[in-house]
Structures are given as C-alpha cells and as structure tokens.
Design a protein around this motif. Structure first.
Motif, PDB file in Angstrom:
ATOM      1  N   ALA A 279      -4.247   3.981  -7.250  1.00  0.00           N
ATOM      2  CA  ALA A 279      -3.793   4.068  -5.852  1.00  0.00           C
ATOM      3  C   ALA A 279      -3.337   2.691  -5.365  1.00  0.00           C
ATOM      4  O   ALA A 279      -2.331   2.561  -4.676  1.00  0.00           O
ATOM      5  N   GLY A 280      -4.060   1.669  -5.779  1.00  0.00           N
ATOM      6  CA  GLY A 280      -3.686   0.306  -5.391  1.00  0.00           C
ATOM      7  C   GLY A 280      -2.343  -0.105  -5.972  1.00  0.00           C
ATOM      8  O   GLY A 280      -1.534  -0.746  -5.301  1.00  0.00           O
ATOM      9  N   ALA A 281      -2.087   0.291  -7.214  1.00  0.00           N
ATOM     10  CA  ALA A 281      -0.803  -0.033  -7.849  1.00  0.00           C
ATOM     11  C   ALA A 281       0.338   0.685  -7.139  1.00  0.00           C
ATOM     12  O   ALA A 281       1.396   0.106  -6.873  1.00  0.00           O
TER      13      ALA A 281
ATOM     14  N   PHE B  92       0.376   1.621  -4.006  1.00  0.00           N
ATOM     15  CA  PHE B  92       0.539   0.946  -2.705  1.00  0.00           C
ATOM     16  C   PHE B  92       1.290  -0.366  -2.896  1.00  0.00           C
ATOM     17  O   PHE B  92       2.200  -0.703  -2.144  1.00  0.00           O
ATOM     18  N   TRP B  93       0.895  -1.122  -3.913  1.00  0.00           N
ATOM     19  CA  TRP B  93       1.498  -2.438  -4.177  1.00  0.00           C
ATOM     20  C   TRP B  93       3.000  -2.280  -4.425  1.00  0.00           C
ATOM     21  O   TRP B  93       3.826  -2.981  -3.828  1.00  0.00           O
ATOM     22  N   ILE B  94       3.371  -1.314  -5.272  1.00  0.00           N
ATOM     23  CA  ILE B  94       4.792  -1.085  -5.589  1.00  0.00           C
ATOM     24  C   ILE B  94       5.552  -0.678  -4.329  1.00  0.00           C
ATOM     25  O   ILE B  94       6.658  -1.153  -4.052  1.00  0.00           O
ATOM     26  N   GLU B  95       4.936   0.159  -3.502  1.00  0.00           N
ATOM     27  CA  GLU B  95       5.599   0.604  -2.267  1.00  0.00           C
ATOM     28  C   GLU B  95       5.812  -0.561  -1.318  1.00  0.00           C
ATOM     29  O   GLU B  95       6.882  -0.702  -0.701  1.00  0.00           O
ATOM     30  N   GLN B  96       4.819  -1.434  -1.217  1.00  0.00           N
ATOM     31  CA  GLN B  96       4.993  -2.613  -0.355  1.00  0.00           C
ATOM     32  C   GLN B  96       6.104  -3.503  -0.887  1.00  0.00           C
ATOM     33  O   GLN B  96       6.915  -4.040  -0.133  1.00  0.00           O
ATOM     34  N   ALA B  97       6.169  -3.624  -2.200  1.00  0.00           N
ATOM     35  CA  ALA B  97       7.224  -4.451  -2.806  1.00  0.00           C
ATOM     36  C   ALA B  97       8.591  -3.858  -2.496  1.00  0.00           C
ATOM     37  O   ALA B  97       9.532  -4.553  -2.083  1.00  0.00           O
TER      38      ALA B  97
ATOM     39  N   LEU C  11      -5.893  -3.070 -11.756  1.00  0.00           N
ATOM     40  CA  LEU C  11      -4.653  -2.852 -10.988  1.00  0.00           C
ATOM     41  C   LEU C  11      -3.532  -3.694 -11.564  1.00  0.00           C
ATOM     42  O   LEU C  11      -2.397  -3.199 -11.746  1.00  0.00           O
ATOM     43  N   TYR C  12      -3.826  -4.939 -11.897  1.00  0.00           N
ATOM     44  CA  TYR C  12      -2.785  -5.798 -12.486  1.00  0.00           C
ATOM     45  C   TYR C  12      -2.299  -5.216 -13.815  1.00  0.00           C
ATOM     46  O   TYR C  12      -1.107  -5.175 -14.105  1.00  0.00           O
ATOM     47  N   GLU C  13      -3.238  -4.758 -14.627  1.00  0.00           N
ATOM     48  CA  GLU C  13      -2.851  -4.176 -15.934  1.00  0.00           C
ATOM     49  C   GLU C  13      -1.944  -2.958 -15.732  1.00  0.00           C
ATOM     50  O   GLU C  13      -0.958  -2.777 -16.457  1.00  0.00           O
ATOM     51  N   LEU C  14      -2.263  -2.150 -14.730  1.00  0.00           N
ATOM     52  CA  LEU C  14      -1.429  -0.965 -14.464  1.00  0.00           C
ATOM     53  C   LEU C  14      -0.021  -1.363 -14.027  1.00  0.00           C
ATOM     54  O   LEU C  14       0.973  -0.787 -14.463  1.00  0.00           O
TER      55      LEU C  14
ATOM     56  N   ARG D 258       2.194  -9.389   6.543  1.00  0.00           N
ATOM     57  CA  ARG D 258       2.656  -8.085   7.018  1.00  0.00           C
ATOM     58  C   ARG D 258       1.680  -6.981   6.598  1.00  0.00           C
ATOM     59  O   ARG D 258       1.414  -6.030   7.335  1.00  0.00           O
ATOM     60  N   GLN D 259       1.172  -7.122   5.385  1.00  0.00           N
ATOM     61  CA  GLN D 259       0.199  -6.156   4.885  1.00  0.00           C
ATOM     62  C   GLN D 259      -0.906  -6.902   4.134  1.00  0.00           C
ATOM     63  O   GLN D 259      -0.629  -7.894   3.445  1.00  0.00           O
ATOM     64  N   ILE D 260      -2.142  -6.412   4.281  1.00  0.00           N
ATOM     65  CA  ILE D 260      -3.279  -6.944   3.526  1.00  0.00           C
ATOM     66  C   ILE D 260      -3.909  -5.763   2.794  1.00  0.00           C
ATOM     67  O   ILE D 260      -4.056  -4.685   3.379  1.00  0.00           O
ATOM     68  N   MET D 261      -4.201  -5.955   1.512  1.00  0.00           N
ATOM     69  CA  MET D 261      -4.983  -4.931   0.818  1.00  0.00           C
ATOM     70  C   MET D 261      -6.232  -5.585   0.257  1.00  0.00           C
ATOM     71  O   MET D 261      -6.176  -6.647  -0.365  1.00  0.00           O
ATOM     72  N   LEU D 262      -7.383  -4.957   0.533  1.00  0.00           N
ATOM     73  CA  LEU D 262      -8.672  -5.479   0.066  1.00  0.00           C
ATOM     74  C   LEU D 262      -9.270  -4.492  -0.915  1.00  0.00           C
ATOM     75  O   LEU D 262      -9.355  -3.290  -0.633  1.00  0.00           O
TER      76      LEU D 262
END
Ligand code: 6PG
Length: 250
Positions: free
Chosen positions: A20-22, A24-29, A52-55, A196-200
């Motif tokens: 899910a984090g990956a 979200f990360w791609i969508e923010q990018a 998440l980084y590996e994904l 603009r966005q923070i993910m924890l």
C-alpha cells in the motif's frame, strides 16, 4: 491527530503495508511530476521502509514511473561514512536506489564526510535551498517526506530532550543523541511540516503505547512525533500491532 490533515490506515502485516505504501508513493510521484515536472522525496531510514523500497525497485513498480525526474533526499542520516552498515543512504542504495534507472545527480544524500555534523547540516541546508521549490517564507518544499517513529516517539533524528525540537529557523540541524552517544543530521520540523505530503510507517508492538496515546483526542504534546503538524496531508501507515492501542474514535 484527529483532524483532516491526518489519514490513518492499518494493515495486517508489513508486506501489505509496504505494498500500500508503494502504491501511495508512486501516486504521489505521478501527481508531482504532472504538477511541476519533478518529484522531490525525502526517504526515511530505519528498518520499516526496507520492504517498501524493495517493492518500488521490483518489476511490479519499476516501470510505472519516469524515474529520470525523481530526486532522492533523506530525512536524516547517521554521522557515519556512506558505506557504513548504519548509513541510511547505504540501506536505501541496497534496497532501492542501486536498482533504479537514475543518474547520480538525482541522488542527494546527507553529506557525512565533512569535518563535523554541523558542517554537514549547513551544507545540506544549502543544497535544499538551492534545489527545492521554496515557500513564500523561503522554506524548502518536498513533494513527499517519509518518516518512521522510534519507540520513544522520535522521528527522523528529532529525539526527545534535544534542542532541535524547538528549532524554528534552521531547515537541517546537527543533533547529538546522548542515549546513542552519536551525532545525527536531520531535517527540522519547519521543513518536514512544509511538505506537500508526509507518509509515516510504523510496525510492531513497541510503537503501540505512544501511538495509542497520541491518537487520543486532546492528547498532551509529549513526544517529538507530535510536533509533525503538516501543512499538507499526513498518512499514517501502521500494522495491526502498532495500531493495537489506538481507540476507535466514535
Ligand atoms: C533513522 C530513522 C528513524 C527511524 C525510526 C524507526 O535514521 O533510524 O530516520 O527516525 O525512522 O527510528 O525505525 P524503524 O523503522 O527501524 O523502527
């Protein structure tokens, strides 16, 4: 924590959280690249983000983005050489950066090879000011800042009982962490909060007590993590263990 700036999502395990984090990360990018042609992200250190980084570097995601306009910074760094086992940069290179079609110029690690953590912080602050969009008050703006949280409620290298918690002028600071007997270099709250966005990302029982406390309505400000007061949005990605003491808000 109970305001619209904060979005909370709980996952059964670190694998589903990381997927899910990956996403979200791609969508923010994608949104940042569509909006201003680049994606400026500050990666977090620690163990939680590794999957998440590996994904992101896996075939599931690596073709989903124009990586040539992604610029990788770090929210904090240990004052060790870039190839040291404790280096967040080394961790991110092994899990993600060395597997991406990117140029060295897109890698913007915290300089830990200067004479002191203070000099490293000054140099990094100059890099942020010179390479990131700035707010009307001159604060560097990341599209996304990734954070973790320690068992003591620290985030980035903003540890309890350190003067950096009250820093309002510097964007990057050198932090001596007594309990670690070690220097760190960290973004400060003004920069983190300007994102603009923070993910924890937080996983595991050890994070549950503090998360349970800070998500209570009207909770007293006791931990560094509570000084993350985002101008944009903050997305909390927790596993069930870390979220186990958060009372369901009626
Ligand atoms: C670091 C991180 C730090 C980390 C937390 C949580 O340099 O270690 O920036 O803030 O995010 O300590 O670490 P874990 O993900 O390993 O629990």
């Amino acid at each position: 924590m109970n305001d619209p700036h904060h979005q909370l999502a709980v996952f059964n395990d670190i694998e589903t959280l990381s997927r899910a984090g990956a996403e979200f990360w791609i969508e923010q990018a994608r949104q940042a690249i569509a909006a201003h042609g680049k994606f400026f992200v500050a990666l977090t250190g620690g163990r939680t983000p590794v999957r998440l980084y590996e994904l992101l570097a896996s075939e599931s995601y690596v073709d989903q983005l124009d990586w040539s306009v992604v610029y990788f910074y770090f929210g904090d760094e240990r004052m060790v050489p870039a190839d040291h086992p404790d280096s967040n940069y080394r961790m991110a290179r092994e899990a993600l950066l060395d597997h991406l079609p990117i140029a060295d110029s897109q890698l913007r690690p915290v300089p830990t090879g200067l004479a002191s953590a203070t000099e490293g912080a000054l140099a990094y602050e100059a890099l942020l000011i010179g390479s990131l969009p700035l707010s009307e008050n001159g604060v560097p703006i990341f599209d996304l800042v990734m954070l973790g949280m320690g068992d003591d409620g620290h985030t980035a290298s903003l540890f309890p009982d350190t003067e950096v918690l009250d820093e309002t002028n510097k964007y990057v600071a050198a932090v001596y962490v007594d309990k670690l007997s070690a220097w760190r270099i960290s973004l400060t709250f003004p920069v983190i909060n300007q994102a603009r966005q923070i993910m924890l990302l937080a996983c595991g029982e050890s994070k549950a007590p503090i998360l349970g406390e800070i998500f209570k309505p009207g909770a007293a400000i006791r931990y560094p993590i509570q000084k993350v007061i985002p101008i944009g949005e903050m997305h909390w990605l927790l596993d069930t263990a870390a979220a186990s003491q958060i009372q369901q808000q009626g």
